[in-house]
Design an enzyme around this catalytic site. Structure first.
Site: not given
Length: 257
Positions: A51-54, A131
């Protein structure tokens, strides 16, 4: 004996089946997340969800409300910084597939999550790209899932937030992208794929009980159908059970039960 299921369940199951075991998938929130986690819980237990949050190799027990949902970090193998996620993992060519949703899509699979109407004076402001533009550029390929209507399937999107194949189908020609771009669009009515030559979306598979007329009526351009039109396989009992359990757990969790 035929199982009972909704059009939304048909869409999610079909989208989940597009993921193969062992793929590394950069997941969008919403319908893509639902499909990706169903795949992980059924036929693709070793799919790596990012996911985009890492969060890397996350295995949420419930569907996240956003990329910042603590469930993603708590259930992940590890969490890295957002710059590392994009620069090393995504731009480094380590993501097999990006799984995205959208507010508008057009005949060349361009996505709009920026605004509806004129840019200078929009009717509606949307959340923006996040993203998705980077994912669509750098992932090996892109799957898109959304509900089918003339409001979402438009001839030309009002704004290209995320590149499919450009306004003329040639937007990726001679551009050194790592990925192939959109390869599959899954809706609650059908599956579409880009024509190999023109890159215009073509219906390749009809969901059970759906007619060509329904798709024509729900699409904002003169949609084409493949010469060898397939019928999408129905969900099986296990897929429906796992999906319904996942959604029920999610509802209870977010209701604070």
């Amino acid at each position: 004996m035929s199982l009972e299921y909704t059009a939304s369940e048909m869409m999610t199951v079909t989208a989940a089946r597009a993921l193969e075991n062992g793929m590394t998938c950069f997941v969008g929130i919403g319908l893509p997340s639902e499909a990706a986690n169903l795949a992980r819980l059924t036929h693709a237990p070793d799919v790596v969800l990012i996911y985009e949050s890492g969060t890397l190799q996350t295995k949420p027990d419930v569907l996240p409300l956003s990329i910042g949902d603590g469930e993603l970090c708590e259930s992940a193998l590890t969490t890295v910084s957002v710059p590392e996620m994009f620069r090393y993992w995504l731009q480094g060519g380590k993501v097999s597939v990006g799984f995205l949703g959208t507010a508008q899509i057009d005949r060349y699979a361009n996505l709009n999550t920026t605004l509806i109407g004129d840019y200078a004076s929009p009717k509606v402001r949307l959340p923006g790209g996040g993203g998705a533009p980077e994912i669509a550029t750098n992932a090996g390929e892109v799957f898109i899932t959304l509900k089918h209507s003339k409001r979402t399937f438009v001839k030309d999107v009002d704004f290209i937030t995320t590149l499919g194949f450009g306004r003329d189908g040639k937007g990726r020609d001679s551009v050194p992208n790592i990925g192939r771009g959109p390869t599959r669009v899954i809706t609650d009515l059908c599956v579409m794929k880009p024509d190999p030559e023109t890159k215009e979306l073509v219906v390749t598979s009809l969901h059970p009980g759906v007619t060509r007329e329904q798709i024509i009526e729900a699409t904002g351009w003169e949609i084409r159908f493949a010469d060898q039109l397939e019928s999408t396989p129905e969900p099986n009992a296990r897929e429906l059970e796992m999906l319904r359990e996942l959604k029920a757990r999610t509802d209870r969790h977010h209701a604070g039960e």
